[in-house]
Design a protein around this motif. Structure first.
Motif, short mmCIF file in Angstrom:
data_model
loop_
_atom_site.label_atom_id
_atom_site.label_comp_id
_atom_site.label_asym_id
_atom_site.label_seq_id
_atom_site.Cartn_x
_atom_site.Cartn_y
_atom_site.Cartn_z
N GLY A 60 -15.57 0.87 -2.25
CA GLY A 60 -16.92 0.35 -2.15
C GLY A 60 -16.99 -1.11 -1.75
N MET A 61 -15.90 -1.83 -1.93
CA MET A 61 -15.89 -3.27 -1.66
C MET A 61 -15.53 -3.62 -0.23
N VAL A 62 -15.07 -2.64 0.53
CA VAL A 62 -14.61 -2.93 1.90
C VAL A 62 -15.38 -2.08 2.91
N ASP A 63 -15.28 -2.45 4.17
CA ASP A 63 -15.96 -1.70 5.24
C ASP A 63 -15.04 -0.69 5.91
N GLY A 64 -13.75 -0.79 5.61
CA GLY A 64 -12.78 0.14 6.17
C GLY A 64 -11.44 -0.10 5.51
N ILE A 65 -10.53 0.85 5.66
CA ILE A 65 -9.24 0.76 4.98
C ILE A 65 -8.10 1.05 5.94
N ILE A 66 -7.04 0.27 5.84
CA ILE A 66 -5.81 0.57 6.58
C ILE A 66 -4.75 1.03 5.59
N ILE A 67 -4.23 2.23 5.84
CA ILE A 67 -3.10 2.74 5.07
C ILE A 67 -1.85 2.38 5.87
N THR A 68 -0.92 1.69 5.27
CA THR A 68 0.18 1.04 6.00
C THR A 68 1.50 1.81 5.90
N GLY A 69 2.53 1.22 6.48
CA GLY A 69 3.86 1.82 6.46
C GLY A 69 4.54 1.63 5.11
N GLY A 70 5.68 2.29 4.94
CA GLY A 70 6.42 2.15 3.69
C GLY A 70 7.43 3.26 3.50
N ALA A 71 7.71 3.56 2.24
CA ALA A 71 8.77 4.51 1.88
C ALA A 71 8.35 5.95 2.19
N ASP A 72 9.26 6.88 1.92
CA ASP A 72 8.96 8.31 2.07
C ASP A 72 7.89 8.75 1.06
N VAL A 73 7.17 9.79 1.42
CA VAL A 73 6.21 10.40 0.50
C VAL A 73 6.97 11.39 -0.38
N THR A 74 6.72 11.34 -1.68
CA THR A 74 7.41 12.30 -2.54
C THR A 74 6.92 13.72 -2.22
N PRO A 75 7.86 14.65 -1.99
CA PRO A 75 7.44 16.01 -1.63
C PRO A 75 6.74 16.74 -2.78
N LEU A 76 6.84 16.19 -3.98
CA LEU A 76 6.18 16.83 -5.12
C LEU A 76 4.66 16.89 -4.91
N VAL A 77 4.09 15.92 -4.16
CA VAL A 77 2.63 15.92 -3.97
C VAL A 77 2.17 17.02 -3.02
#
Ligand code: MN
Length: 242
Positions: A60-77
């Motif tokens: 609610g506080m921003v006008d848009g969001i950037i999801i950035t790079g990083g580690a692997d996603v856990t396959p459990l999700v």
């Protein structure tokens, strides 16, 4: 157009995800994202990995969001067990980010997704991943380059008629590549908008382009390549229109 009113910036506020670095006990955001958003007229704001219960407030506080790079996603999700070649994961990071994506979508805030984020958003839409490209899909193209991030190393074919195509205004573009995971089944509501020559998914988008994801790192390429700068320009323009 005025960018300030009574001391308050009127630029679109772009929330940029941080990463948690356990060895340093710090939240960090790579400078390229900040520079890229600043360069195209956005106001960059770093988002820490905080309480999942607060994602609505943050969105609610921003006008848009950037999801950035990083580690692997856990396959459990996405309901799988880790293969032997999986890299470092951070489940808390994944769960926060997926919740933040859902919060942003509910508030109709545009989401630009980069590198690892494309894996996250695909999972948020119910898709699955290849946990490790080389061991699982034995591709012929190097997707984890040793060259510098400013070096474009492989081609991506852009889907005609896609939002990506309307931004890049070309059928093929050169991209950098720093991923050993890739999209497998595509989440319901997303469609592929670019592929590498080996078929690996390089970009996806939703029906109206308000969710737009690339597997590469345009924040390292925008300064010298207009088709990569256009990704940030289109995103900030969309955020400003909200
Ligand atoms: Mn790639």
């Amino acid at each position: 157009k005025a960018t300030h009113k009574e001391g308050i910036s009127m630029k679109p506020r772009i929330g940029i995800m941080s990463r948690y670095l356990a060895k340093d006990n710090r939240f960090v955001t790579k400078a390229g994202y900040i520079y890229a958003i600043s360069a195209v007229g956005g106001l960059p704001i770093q988002i820490p990995i905080a309480d999942v219960a607060d994602v609505d407030a943050i969105a609610g506080m921003v006008d848009g969001i950037i999801i950035t790079g990083g580690a692997d996603v856990t396959p459990l999700v996405y309901g799988e067990q880790p293969v032997p070649a999986i890299g470092p994961t951070c489940g808390a990071n994944d769960r926060f980010e997926i919740a933040l994506i859902h919060a942003a979508l509910a508030k109709k805030k545009p989401v630009l997704v980069i590198c690892r984020g494309i894996q996250d958003i695909n999972v948020a839409y119910g898709g699955t991943l290849y946990q490790d490209n080389p061991s699982q899909i034995s591709r012929d193209i190097c997707h984890n380059q040793v060259a510098a991030g400013t070096e474009r190393t492989h081609s991506a074919a852009i889907e005609p008629g896609s939002y990506m195509h309307s931004i890049a205004k070309c059928d093929t573009m050169l991209v950098n590549s720093f991923h050993h995971q890739a999209l497998n089944t595509i989440g319901d509501g997303l469609k592929v908008s670019a592929r590498a020559m080996d078929g690996v998914v390089e970009a996806v988008e939703n029906a109206d382009g308000s969710v737009f994801a690339v597997q590469w790192h345009p924040e390292l390429l925008y300064a010298e390549n207009p088709e990569h700068r256009a990704i940030f320009e289109a995103f900030v323009k969309r955020c400003a229109a909200k």
